[in-house]
Scaffold this motif. Structure first.
Motif: not given
Lengths: 403, 403
Positions: B214, B216-217, B219-221, B254-256
């Motif tokens: 996980e 925040e930066e 590049d996909s979900n 759902e996470k980045r």
């Protein structure tokens, strides 16, 4: 390691074009495999030898204070244009355009990049008197690659670059590298080793030596001194043991040789060429004094491969264990389970090969110690029987002393 | 290591374009330096972390019987033409012409080459059920390299390829790799780790998972399960802990995310595509079952760099030693001489920096243990004071237990 679980690809025979002393054993024994001209895949056996060789080099360089870094394999062409070597280097340097049509090169040598790295921020006298090195893959697009790893296109090289405030310290460091290289080659049990005064060639500078090995398949001639070389304390001592490439000097004999390492002292040449300077105690700019020191690492593997047994320091396995027939395989496997806890041992556990076939393959692998399990247990060092034993404990005692 | 003898290039600030969470600390702390877009030089600190990470991966793969080889960096384009990927791969694959106008490529992935190596001689069922892997530099000419090592162009990758006689064994080996990868990531103290069911994409096959972190930066979900992942015994257990990239499934959020590893089972796809088969017990040709397993090694370094302290398993130094002022430098240096015999310790021996400056640089280096020498000797673990001591012997006792 059990051979049945290993990726061991020996070859009964090899094509005529590969019949070079430096290539044959590596191919037949499954140490390397040719991928394309002058480019090789490192199979498990070869990779083990290569990594051990690399570690010996690192250890000795770390001892004299060298600091390891790693430059990228692909580099921007800009610095090579700045030093004017982009044009002069010719076709041996591979040039690539990326998707944005920026020019990249695969560097055959790294003076430009290493100087640029060292001087990437303002350097004071406090930051000086250091040596950076790397052990990394390089590429030279040789016109005629030959003798396998001896003159391959992709090769592993150790290259070190020194940055000193004055000539005396830089020259002392040159001697440190001579001595460190000699320690490395002693650990590798290299014989017929000589040191030769060399010209500094296109790099420039006034002091340069090559380490060479006598070999009939060598690619140059040198007049070598009839002395075994040793550690030195000063440049005079180094001069006393050095031969020469061109001049017949006292007590020398002309021999065919291969180069394994090259040391250069180039003084302020790169400082001037690339305008790199440090700030001295008085706050003024000064030129730096430097040298570079290189070993052909993959080439060393080719040279070592010409001996029947690998030196223990880089052998893919220290001990090769096998039984004379199926009857003794069970006890052989049990001994393996004990030995593997302490030694780098390979056991031939295949049931579809005869004793003769297994012995032939053991010869190709070239572990310095061999234990053959039959009615007695025989321990060999480099092909010579040390003794016959009826108890494995006696073998452990000897191995403990030897390895 | 004494900092004065080390090549340590910290930066007070970095350009705005480099302000990515994954790049900033590596640049500021002097772990890497950008050579050109998406291409980095590994400075001494970074190279130490990278090599330790590489060793952890090797150790775990060797444990499950994988065998290490090394393919060349530059390879002939022929095999890629045979598999029809030469045209389809597009501009991410770098293509080079050598001096004889032969086409070479720098492979972004190695299925073709590894299959070709494994089947370079006739393969019997006895030679099967093996996994070859390498840890080597690769190049992908990304359109927009970003986040430093996260999406660089030159990167270090571990890629393994399996060759099995039947589906069941190949799938069991797939699980072995899942478990080995988890062991690696546990040793690296990676948290917020999830496993996600993935599509097999262009490689084909019916089973594929990604390890993601996980971020925040990212590049996909992905829809990640709210469970901490653990070792598995069968595919059902793996299914129970896996999230999904596209489908919202039970107990997921759902996470980045960023991907750190990918495992594929591709069945007989490559056997069919490249016509590689083995000879079975009855002397007949059979298709092989395979998978491939990859970790982005240099990318892991970028992820680990976002924590203030490196995990001890890959830290460039275990202990950072410094004194609060010149008065205590002498005792600090003496303690260093003792510690260096047992630990990977760095001492700040510079006289031109204040205590505050030294502490800032110690933060950038990020050794998990710190010893500060003043009136008392303070031992810190990841920034937390363990205790104050008046005798260094007491510190040794604690270090012995901890490291």
């Amino acid at each position: 390691m059990k051979i049945s679980k290993f990726f061991f690809v020996s070859q009964k025979s090899i094509k005529e074009e590969y019949q070079s002393k430096f290539l044959e054993r590596l191919l037949r024994g499954g140490f390397i495999q040719q991928e394309s001209t002058g480019i090789y895949t490192w199979l498990p056996l070869g990779l083990k030898v290569l990594k051990k060789t690399e570690n010996i080099i690192s250890e000795e360089l770390n001892k004299i204070g060298d600091i390891q870094v790693q430059l990228p394999f692909l580099q921007s062409a800009d610095l090579w244009k700045q030093s004017k070597r982009y044009e002069s280097y010719g076709k041996e340097m591979l040039r690539v355009s990326d998707r944005h049509d920026r020019e990249l090169i695969i560097p055959p040598t790294c003076e430009e990049q290493m100087c640029s790295l060292f001087f990437s921020k303002q350097v004071s006298y406090r930051d000086m008197n250091k040596v950076l090195y790397q052990i990394h893959w390089k590429f030279r697009d040789e016109l005629r690659p030959r003798n396998g790893l001896m003159r391959g296109r992709e090769f592993l090289m150790q290259d070190a670059y020194s940055f000193f405030t004055n000539e005396e310290a830089a020259k002392q460091n040159y001697l440190d590298h001579y001595n460190a290289y000699l320690s490395i080659f002693k650990k590798l049990n290299l014989d017929k080793l000589h040191v030769i005064t060399a010209s500094s060639g296109e790099i420039g500078g006034d002091l340069s030596h090559e380490f060479v090995i006598e070999s009939e398949e060598g690619d140059s001639n040198a007049f070598v001194k009839n002395v075994s070389i040793d550690y030195v304390k000063n440049l005079q001592e180094l001069k006393n043991i050095s031969g020469d490439f061109e001049k017949q000097i006292e007590n020398t004999t002309e021999k065919r040789v291969v180069e394994i390492a090259h040391i250069f002292y180039y003084g302020t040449v790169y400082s001037e060429k690339m305008s790199y300077e440090f700030i001295n105690k008085e706050g003024k700019k000064n030129k730096f004094y430097g040298g570079c020191f290189g070993i052909g690492v993959s080439r060393l593997v080719a040279i070592l491969s010409t001996k029947k047994y690998w030196p223990i320091s880089v052998a893919p396995f220290s001990i090769h264990l096998l039984s004379i027939n199926e009857k003794y395989q069970n006890i052989c496997d049990k001994i393996y389970e004990k030995l593997i806890k302490f030694y780098d041992v390979i056991v031939d556990d295949r049931s579809n090969l005869s004793y003769g076939e297994k012995m032939q393959e053991a010869d190709l692998i070239g572990a310095p110690y061999r234990i053959i399990i039959g009615e007695f247990m025989e321990l060999y060092r480099e092909g010579n029987l040390i003794n016959k034993f009826s108890s494995i404990e006696d073998i452990y005692d000897i191995l403990n002393k030897e390895i």
